[in-house]
Write a protein that holds these residues in place. Structure first.
Motif, PDB file in Angstrom:
ATOM      1  N   UNK A  56      28.426  25.933  82.680  1.00 32.10           N
ATOM      2  CA  UNK A  56      27.786  25.193  81.313  1.00 32.10           C
ATOM      3  C   UNK A  56      28.372  25.484  80.303  1.00 32.10           C
ATOM      4  N   UNK A  57      29.033  26.767  79.850  1.00 36.02           N
ATOM      5  CA  UNK A  57      29.708  26.936  78.514  1.00 36.02           C
ATOM      6  C   UNK A  57      30.944  26.254  78.512  1.00 36.02           C
ATOM      7  N   UNK A  58      31.543  26.144  79.676  1.00 37.39           N
ATOM      8  CA  UNK A  58      32.900  25.806  79.730  1.00 37.39           C
ATOM      9  C   UNK A  58      32.879  23.949  79.762  1.00 37.39           C
ATOM     10  N   UNK A  59      31.712  23.481  80.317  1.00 42.82           N
ATOM     11  CA  UNK A  59      31.379  22.234  80.427  1.00 42.82           C
ATOM     12  C   UNK A  59      30.973  21.695  78.950  1.00 42.82           C
ATOM     13  N   UNK A  60      30.604  22.608  78.041  1.00 39.53           N
ATOM     14  CA  UNK A  60      29.972  22.209  76.973  1.00 39.53           C
ATOM     15  C   UNK A  60      31.248  22.019  75.983  1.00 39.53           C
ATOM     16  N   UNK A  61      32.223  22.816  76.291  1.00 41.58           N
ATOM     17  CA  UNK A  61      33.522  22.643  75.379  1.00 41.58           C
ATOM     18  C   UNK A  61      34.211  21.458  75.573  1.00 41.58           C
ATOM     19  N   UNK A  62      34.074  20.911  76.834  1.00 41.96           N
ATOM     20  CA  UNK A  62      34.409  19.419  77.034  1.00 41.96           C
ATOM     21  C   UNK A  62      33.581  18.486  76.484  1.00 41.96           C
ATOM     22  N   UNK A  63      32.125  18.710  76.501  1.00 41.92           N
ATOM     23  CA  UNK A  63      31.141  17.920  75.833  1.00 41.92           C
ATOM     24  C   UNK A  63      31.426  17.654  74.378  1.00 41.92           C
ATOM     25  N   UNK A  64      31.705  18.933  73.436  1.00 49.41           N
ATOM     26  CA  UNK A  64      32.000  18.790  72.277  1.00 49.41           C
ATOM     27  C   UNK A  64      33.152  17.909  72.030  1.00 49.41           C
ATOM     28  N   UNK A  65      34.262  18.161  72.943  1.00 45.84           N
ATOM     29  CA  UNK A  65      35.513  17.430  72.782  1.00 45.84           C
ATOM     30  C   UNK A  65      35.314  15.772  72.994  1.00 45.84           C
ATOM     31  N   UNK A  66      34.333  15.581  73.848  1.00 46.20           N
ATOM     32  CA  UNK A  66      33.981  13.950  74.081  1.00 46.20           C
ATOM     33  C   UNK A  66      33.359  13.493  72.902  1.00 46.20           C
ATOM     34  N   UNK A  67      32.375  14.120  72.367  1.00 46.74           N
ATOM     35  CA  UNK A  67      31.823  13.831  71.091  1.00 46.74           C
ATOM     36  C   UNK A  67      32.651  13.480  70.148  1.00 46.74           C
ATOM     37  N   UNK A  68      33.668  14.581  69.918  1.00 48.87           N
ATOM     38  CA  UNK A  68      34.545  14.381  68.693  1.00 48.87           C
ATOM     39  C   UNK A  68      35.572  13.335  68.879  1.00 48.87           C
TER      40      UNK A  68
ATOM     41  N   UNK B 280      38.407  22.876  67.103  1.00 50.18           N
ATOM     42  CA  UNK B 280      37.810  23.474  65.929  1.00 50.18           C
ATOM     43  C   UNK B 280      38.107  22.452  64.640  1.00 50.18           C
ATOM     44  N   UNK B 281      39.302  22.385  64.493  1.00 59.50           N
ATOM     45  CA  UNK B 281      39.807  21.637  63.094  1.00 59.50           C
ATOM     46  C   UNK B 281      39.115  20.237  63.095  1.00 59.50           C
ATOM     47  N   UNK B 282      38.991  19.600  64.263  1.00 62.48           N
ATOM     48  CA  UNK B 282      38.512  18.326  64.319  1.00 62.48           C
ATOM     49  C   UNK B 282      36.983  18.402  64.141  1.00 62.48           C
ATOM     50  N   UNK B 283      36.312  19.230  64.685  1.00 59.40           N
ATOM     51  CA  UNK B 283      34.805  19.444  64.826  1.00 59.40           C
ATOM     52  C   UNK B 283      34.426  19.837  63.232  1.00 59.40           C
ATOM     53  N   UNK B 284      35.281  20.702  62.582  1.00 57.07           N
ATOM     54  CA  UNK B 284      35.252  21.176  61.127  1.00 57.07           C
ATOM     55  C   UNK B 284      35.307  19.900  59.999  1.00 57.07           C
ATOM     56  N   UNK B 285      35.775  18.998  60.577  1.00 51.24           N
ATOM     57  CA  UNK B 285      36.407  17.788  59.531  1.00 51.24           C
ATOM     58  C   UNK B 285      37.547  18.166  58.974  1.00 51.24           C
ATOM     59  N   UNK B 286      38.335  19.173  59.336  1.00 52.98           N
ATOM     60  CA  UNK B 286      39.549  19.466  58.490  1.00 52.98           C
ATOM     61  C   UNK B 286      40.437  18.280  58.964  1.00 52.98           C
ATOM     62  N   UNK B 287      40.457  17.688  59.910  1.00 51.55           N
ATOM     63  CA  UNK B 287      41.294  16.700  60.152  1.00 51.55           C
ATOM     64  C   UNK B 287      40.660  15.674  61.152  1.00 51.55           C
ATOM     65  N   UNK B 288      40.882  14.350  60.961  1.00 55.35           N
ATOM     66  CA  UNK B 288      40.135  13.451  61.596  1.00 55.35           C
ATOM     67  C   UNK B 288      40.307  13.405  63.103  1.00 55.35           C
ATOM     68  N   UNK B 289      39.376  13.067  64.148  1.00 50.20           N
ATOM     69  CA  UNK B 289      39.245  13.082  65.580  1.00 50.20           C
ATOM     70  C   UNK B 289      40.054  11.515  65.837  1.00 50.20           C
ATOM     71  N   UNK B 290      39.262  10.837  66.624  1.00 52.57           N
ATOM     72  CA  UNK B 290      39.603   9.660  66.837  1.00 52.57           C
ATOM     73  C   UNK B 290      39.757   8.824  65.565  1.00 52.57           C
ATOM     74  N   UNK B 291      41.069   7.934  65.390  1.00 53.11           N
ATOM     75  CA  UNK B 291      41.086   7.213  64.418  1.00 53.11           C
ATOM     76  C   UNK B 291      41.126   5.483  64.658  1.00 53.11           C
ATOM     77  N   UNK B 292      41.034   5.195  65.921  1.00 55.11           N
ATOM     78  CA  UNK B 292      40.879   3.809  66.163  1.00 55.11           C
ATOM     79  C   UNK B 292      40.546   3.817  67.802  1.00 55.11           C
TER      80      UNK B 292
END
Length: 332
Positions: free
Chosen positions: A106-118, A272-284
Motif C-alpha cells: 500500500x505504501x509502495x503503491x501510494x508512491x506510484x499513485x502520487x507519481x501518476x497524479x503528478x 518530491x521536486x515535482x510534487x512540491x512545485x519546484x519543477x513542472x511535471x507533465x508539460x504537454x
C-alpha cells in the motif's frame, strides 16, 4: 522509560484506504521536495546462506516523524520480515514499532499513485499492469485512487495468475479489468503502464509506448536488472524517487547510460521536486513520463505515521517500554 506502540500487521491491515495512503505519501514527497532528508537504501548481501539485509530512512519534519524500513529476506527460509521503527522528529523519542509487511504494497503503491497524479495525463483512463502479485495490486489500487479508470489490461507469464488478478481487481474496482496474453497487448494504447515484477530483463518494448503515456516502473532496484528497456528511458521524462538512487541501483537507467542514450543530466527531477512545485511535471499531452520507484523511507515514514495515528485513536496495538540512553547506557 518511554512508552512506544507496537503494531502488528493485523493491527494495521485494513486501517487505511488506498486514497489515504496516497494523501499521506504525497505530503511526504512534498516535504522531500522542500528539503526533507532522505537517503537511498543500503543493501547488505550475504552469500552463504544467500540473503540480504536492507535499510532506508527519512525525516519528515512537518509530519513530525522520522524512521524507515529494516528488512531481511532469503537466508534459507525464502521469506522476508519487515520492521519499521518510528520516532518523533522533534524530541527523537520512539513512537512506534510496526510490523511493516501488510502496509508494504500500500505504501509502495501510494508512491506510484502520487507519481501518476503528478505525471500522467489528467484524462488517463486505461492502464496496463505487468505483474500480478501484491505489489501490482497496490500500484493499481493507488492508481485508481487518483484517476477515473475505465479499462485495465494485465499480463504476467503465468496464465492462472493473471486471470486470478484480473478477476479480483475487476470485482474491486469500477474499471473493467481483463487478462491478456502478452505484455505487448497490455501496453498497446494504455495511458498508464505499471511494471511490478521481479524480471531481470525488460518486460515490454519501449517502441510500443504511445505519446502521452506515463510509466511507473517499481519492481527492480538492482544495478544489474531492469524492467524497462533503454528505448523507454530515452523516450521518457525520467523522474526517480531519489536522484541519488538513479545512479546507484536503478538498473534501467544505468543500462541506458551504458548504452549511451542518456546521461546523468537526463534525470529530470526527483518526484518530491515535482510534487512540491519546484519543477513542472507533465508539460504537454504528448510527452512520455516515467517514475522509477525503488522504495524510500519517504513513503515508509509517511504511511507508518498515518497508521500510527489511526491505531492510537482506535486503541490498537501493544505498549512497549524503551529505556533512554541516559538510563541504560551505564556500562555496568
Amino acid at each position: 522509560m518511554t512508552d512506544a506502540l507496537f503494531l502488528t500487521s493485523d493491527d494495521v491491515a485494513g486501517l487505511a484506504t488506498s486514497a489515504e495512503y496516497v494523501d499521506a505519501v504525497r505530503e511526504g514527497y512534498r516535504q522531500r521536495g522542500e528539503g526533507a532528508p532522505a537517503e537511498p537504501r543500503t543493501k547488505l548481501v550475504n552469500s552463504d546462506p544467500p540473503g540480504m539485509f536492507t535499510t532506508y530512512a527519512a525525516v519528515l519534519p512537518e509530519t513530525g516523524a522520522m524512521g524507515g524500513y529494516m528488512y531481511a529476506a532469503g537466508f534459507g527460509e525464502r521469506d522476508a520480515w519487515f520492521m519499521t521503527p518510528l520516532f518523533d522528529a522533534e524530541s527523537g523519542q520512539p513512537l512506534a514499532l510496526l510490523d511493516g509487511a501488510s502496509m508494504n504494497p500500500f505504501k509502495t503503491g501510494a508512491a506510484g499513485g502520487v507519481a501518476v497524479d503528478a505525471l500522467a495525463r489528467e484524462d488517463a483512463e486505461s492502464v496496463a499492469v505487468i505483474g500480478s502479485g501484491a505489489q501490482a495490486r497496490g500500484q493499481l489500487r493507488a492508481t485508481a485512487a487518483v484517476r477515473d479508470l475505465d479499462t485495465v489490461w494485465v499480463y504476467s507469464p503465468t496464465k492462472e495468475h493473471r486471470e486470478s488478478f484480473a478477476g479480483e481487481m475487476d470485482r474491486l474496482l469500477d474499471a473493467s479489468v481483463a487478462a491478456v496474453a502478452s505484455s505487448a497487448a497490455a501496453v498497446e494504447g494504455a495511458d498508464v503502464v505499471i511494471t511490478a515484477t521481479n524480471a531481470p530483463e525488460p518486460v515490454f518494448d519501449g517502441d510500443l509506448l504511445e505519446p502521452g503515456t506515463h510509466v511507473t516502473a517499481m519492481g527492480q532496484y538492482n544495478a544489474d536488472k531492469r524492467e524497462v528497456d533503454a528505448t523507454t528511458i530515452e523516450r521518457s521524462k525520467y523522474v526517480p524517487d531519489l536522484r541519488a538512487r538513479a545512479t546507484e541501483d536503478a538498473g534501467s537507467f544505468l543500462h541506458a547510460m551504458e548504452a549511451g542514450v542518456v546521461t546523468e543530466a537526463d534525470i529530470y527531477a526527483e518526484l518530491g521536486e515535482v510534487v512540491a512545485g519546484e519543477v513542472p511535471g507533465r508539460e504537454d499531452d504528448e510527452e512520455i513520463t516515467l517514475f522509477d520507484s525503488g522504495g524510500t523511507g519517504i513513503e515508509t515514514v509517511a504511511a507508518a505515521y498515518m497508521l500510527y495515528e489511526k491505531a492510537r485513536d482506535e486503541g490498537l496495538g501493544t505498549t512497549i517500554d524503551l529505556a533512554p540512553a541516559s538510563e541504560a547506557l551505564t556500562g555496568e
